[in-house]
Design a protein around this motif. Structure first.
Motif, PDB file in Angstrom:
ATOM      1  N   ALA A 267       0.819  -1.218   0.000  1.00 60.02           N
ATOM      2  CA  ALA A 267       0.000   0.000   0.000  1.00 60.02           C
ATOM      3  C   ALA A 267       0.846   1.257   0.000  1.00 60.02           C
ATOM      4  O   ALA A 267       0.359   2.334  -0.353  1.00 60.02           O
ATOM      5  N   PHE A 268       2.101   1.138   0.402  1.00 58.13           N
ATOM      6  CA  PHE A 268       2.938   2.317   0.539  1.00 58.13           C
ATOM      7  C   PHE A 268       3.897   2.509  -0.629  1.00 58.13           C
ATOM      8  O   PHE A 268       4.820   3.328  -0.554  1.00 58.13           O
ATOM      9  N   ALA A 269       3.690   1.748  -1.700  1.00 55.95           N
ATOM     10  CA  ALA A 269       4.459   2.003  -2.917  1.00 55.95           C
ATOM     11  C   ALA A 269       4.147   3.424  -3.383  1.00 55.95           C
ATOM     12  O   ALA A 269       2.982   3.843  -3.403  1.00 55.95           O
ATOM     13  N   PRO A 270       5.157   4.204  -3.739  1.00 54.80           N
ATOM     14  CA  PRO A 270       4.909   5.608  -4.082  1.00 54.80           C
ATOM     15  C   PRO A 270       4.140   5.760  -5.385  1.00 54.80           C
ATOM     16  O   PRO A 270       4.340   4.997  -6.334  1.00 54.80           O
ATOM     17  N   ARG A 271       3.253   6.733  -5.410  1.00 56.34           N
ATOM     18  CA  ARG A 271       2.583   7.087  -6.656  1.00 56.34           C
ATOM     19  C   ARG A 271       3.584   7.809  -7.547  1.00 56.34           C
ATOM     20  O   ARG A 271       4.284   8.725  -7.102  1.00 56.34           O
ATOM     21  N   GLU A 272       3.644   7.408  -8.787  1.00 55.75           N
ATOM     22  CA  GLU A 272       4.665   7.930  -9.698  1.00 55.75           C
ATOM     23  C   GLU A 272       4.650   9.457  -9.772  1.00 55.75           C
ATOM     24  O   GLU A 272       5.695  10.113  -9.812  1.00 55.75           O
ATOM     25  N   GLU A 273       3.444  10.034  -9.743  1.00 54.13           N
ATOM     26  CA  GLU A 273       3.328  11.484  -9.902  1.00 54.13           C
ATOM     27  C   GLU A 273       3.734  12.256  -8.658  1.00 54.13           C
ATOM     28  O   GLU A 273       3.793  13.496  -8.678  1.00 54.13           O
ATOM     29  N   LEU A 274       4.051  11.536  -7.551  1.00 52.95           N
ATOM     30  CA  LEU A 274       4.449  12.215  -6.319  1.00 52.95           C
ATOM     31  C   LEU A 274       5.920  11.991  -5.966  1.00 52.95           C
ATOM     32  O   LEU A 274       6.393  12.496  -4.958  1.00 52.95           O
ATOM     33  N   VAL A 275       6.652  11.257  -6.796  1.00 50.73           N
ATOM     34  CA  VAL A 275       8.053  10.956  -6.498  1.00 50.73           C
ATOM     35  C   VAL A 275       8.957  12.147  -6.793  1.00 50.73           C
ATOM     36  O   VAL A 275       9.827  12.496  -5.990  1.00 50.73           O
ATOM     37  N   ALA A 276       8.758  12.774  -7.954  1.00 51.40           N
ATOM     38  CA  ALA A 276       9.574  13.947  -8.330  1.00 51.40           C
ATOM     39  C   ALA A 276       8.715  14.927  -9.117  1.00 51.40           C
ATOM     40  O   ALA A 276       9.002  15.256 -10.263  1.00 51.40           O
ATOM     41  N   PRO A 277       7.634  15.420  -8.503  1.00 53.47           N
ATOM     42  CA  PRO A 277       6.676  16.255  -9.239  1.00 53.47           C
ATOM     43  C   PRO A 277       7.213  17.663  -9.506  1.00 53.47           C
ATOM     44  O   PRO A 277       7.876  18.257  -8.644  1.00 53.47           O
ATOM     45  N   PRO A 278       6.910  18.213 -10.695  1.00 55.76           N
ATOM     46  CA  PRO A 278       7.289  19.603 -10.972  1.00 55.76           C
ATOM     47  C   PRO A 278       6.479  20.555 -10.082  1.00 55.76           C
ATOM     48  O   PRO A 278       5.267  20.406  -9.933  1.00 55.76           O
ATOM     49  N   LEU A 279       7.138  21.513  -9.500  1.00 54.13           N
ATOM     50  CA  LEU A 279       6.451  22.500  -8.670  1.00 54.13           C
ATOM     51  C   LEU A 279       5.350  23.220  -9.436  1.00 54.13           C
ATOM     52  O   LEU A 279       4.296  23.543  -8.893  1.00 54.13           O
TER      53      LEU A 279
END
Length: 350
Positions: A267-279
């Motif tokens: 359940a705690f696998a990171p969502r791809e869009e939250l790993v290195a999101p553009p500001l």
């Protein structure tokens, strides 16, 4: 009343069931209140180190120990669920146009996942011992999970005040079950920090007045999550591109070299869009967009305004001229805290 052999057998089966449900650390502590733990709590509050977290002060007497909440409790079952990251949490430090989100918040809300597993374990325990009474807790009740985890032997409170495990480093979500069963306690975990002060040295805002002491008012996690007003200017530069929480003191802990990402709960696998999101993506969020993006995320609880405030501080620190346009638009935001942060960021980018 069960005899000692039966109780030991029950405890062994309890540990096995907990691991089947996704917990990687399990231990038992006595439910009696520890006067030293209670004293440290009251000293921390008296020093004002809890900041604006009034709920810490309001129920401090209940938080002293299990018996302060429930005198009938005999044992505390302390449990840990791993959220070990695959990548270095500090990797985005050199990419100021990206937003840094604490590892624990990149996946699903841990409250839901841990509580579901705790309730399943509690149901199983009642099936084994129908006379048992119990209560389950994940973070939202006046329960001191970290010192109880140390008392139950699943780790120790490090100099950064978080629990550290020899097997899982600093990456454990904690939960507790108070119960009326008289289970054999595990030995408290010894302190393994030694002379290391890596976590203290890594803190960007000097939030540790001394080892094993945290002044939340200076902590980036507190400032970006719990603090609702304007962020004090002395901390804005050191916050860098951290928009939700901070992993620095955890990430530098040497014990993390033993932590294996394979132990992380799915359940705690990171969502791809939250790993290195553009500001830039976050600066455009309205309330509806924020709620949609962070459904089932712990980030959702701070609300759009506080989140965008954090993103504006990061934008002001970025030196990225391309962020100037969305920052300028936010100077007219109806929320005065957001508008003030936008003014500050615009001046920095200018």
């Amino acid at each position: 009343m069960v005899n000692a052999a039966a109780t030991n057998d029950l405890k062994a089966r309890l540990v096995a069931k907990a691991k089947e449900l996704g917990f990687v650390a399990v231990g038992v502590a006595p439910a009696e209140t520890d006067p030293e733990r209670a004293r440290r709590l009251h000293d921390w509050i008296a020093a004002g180190h809890h900041g604006s977290m009034g709920w810490m002060e309001d129920r401090a007497d209940v938080r002293e120990g299990p018996h302060s909440m429930w005198p009938e409790a005999k044992s505390v079952i302390a449990l840990g669920m791993a959220y070990t990251p695959e990548h270095d949490p500090l990797a985005l430090e050199e990419h100021p146009d990206k937003a840094r989100i604490s590892v624990y918040a990149q996946g699903r809300d841990y409250h839901d996942t841990v509580k579901k597993a705790l309730k399943a374990l509690a149901r199983w325990l009642v099936e084994q011992e129908p006379e048992t009474e119990l209560k389950v807790f994940v973070d939202t009740a006046p329960v001191m999970e970290k010192p109880l985890g140390e008392a139950a032997g699943i780790g120790w409170q490090g100099k950064h005040t978080n629990l550290v495990s020899r097997e899982h480093g600093s990456w454990l979500f904690l939960g507790c079950i108070y119960c009326t069963l008289d289970l054999a306690p595990d030995a408290p975990h010894p302190d393994r920090c030694g002379s290391c002060n890596a976590c203290q040295a890594a803190c960007p805002t000097d939030a540790f007045p001394a080892p094993y002491q945290l002044d939340a008012r200076r902590c980036i996690s507190y400032l970006t999550i719990e603090h609702s007003g304007p962020i004090p200017e002395e901390f804005r530069g050191p916050i860098g591109n951290r928009i939700y929480g901070c992993d620095d003191c955890l990430a530098v802990c040497p014990w993390n070299k033993f932590a294996d990402a394979a132990a992380r709960h799915k359940a705690f696998a990171p969502r791809e869009e939250l790993v290195a999101p553009p500001l830039a993506d976050f600066l455009e969020l309205d309330d509806a967009g924020f709620r949609t993006l962070f459904t089932a995320s712990p980030i959702k609880r701070i609300g759009r305004n506080r989140f965008v405030r954090n993103c504006l501080i990061a934008a002001g620190n970025s030196g990225d001229a391309e962020l100037r346009a969305p920052v300028e638009r936010l100077r007219a935001d109806p929320d005065p805290v957001v508008a003030e942060a936008a003014e500050w960021a615009a001046a920095r980018l200018g």
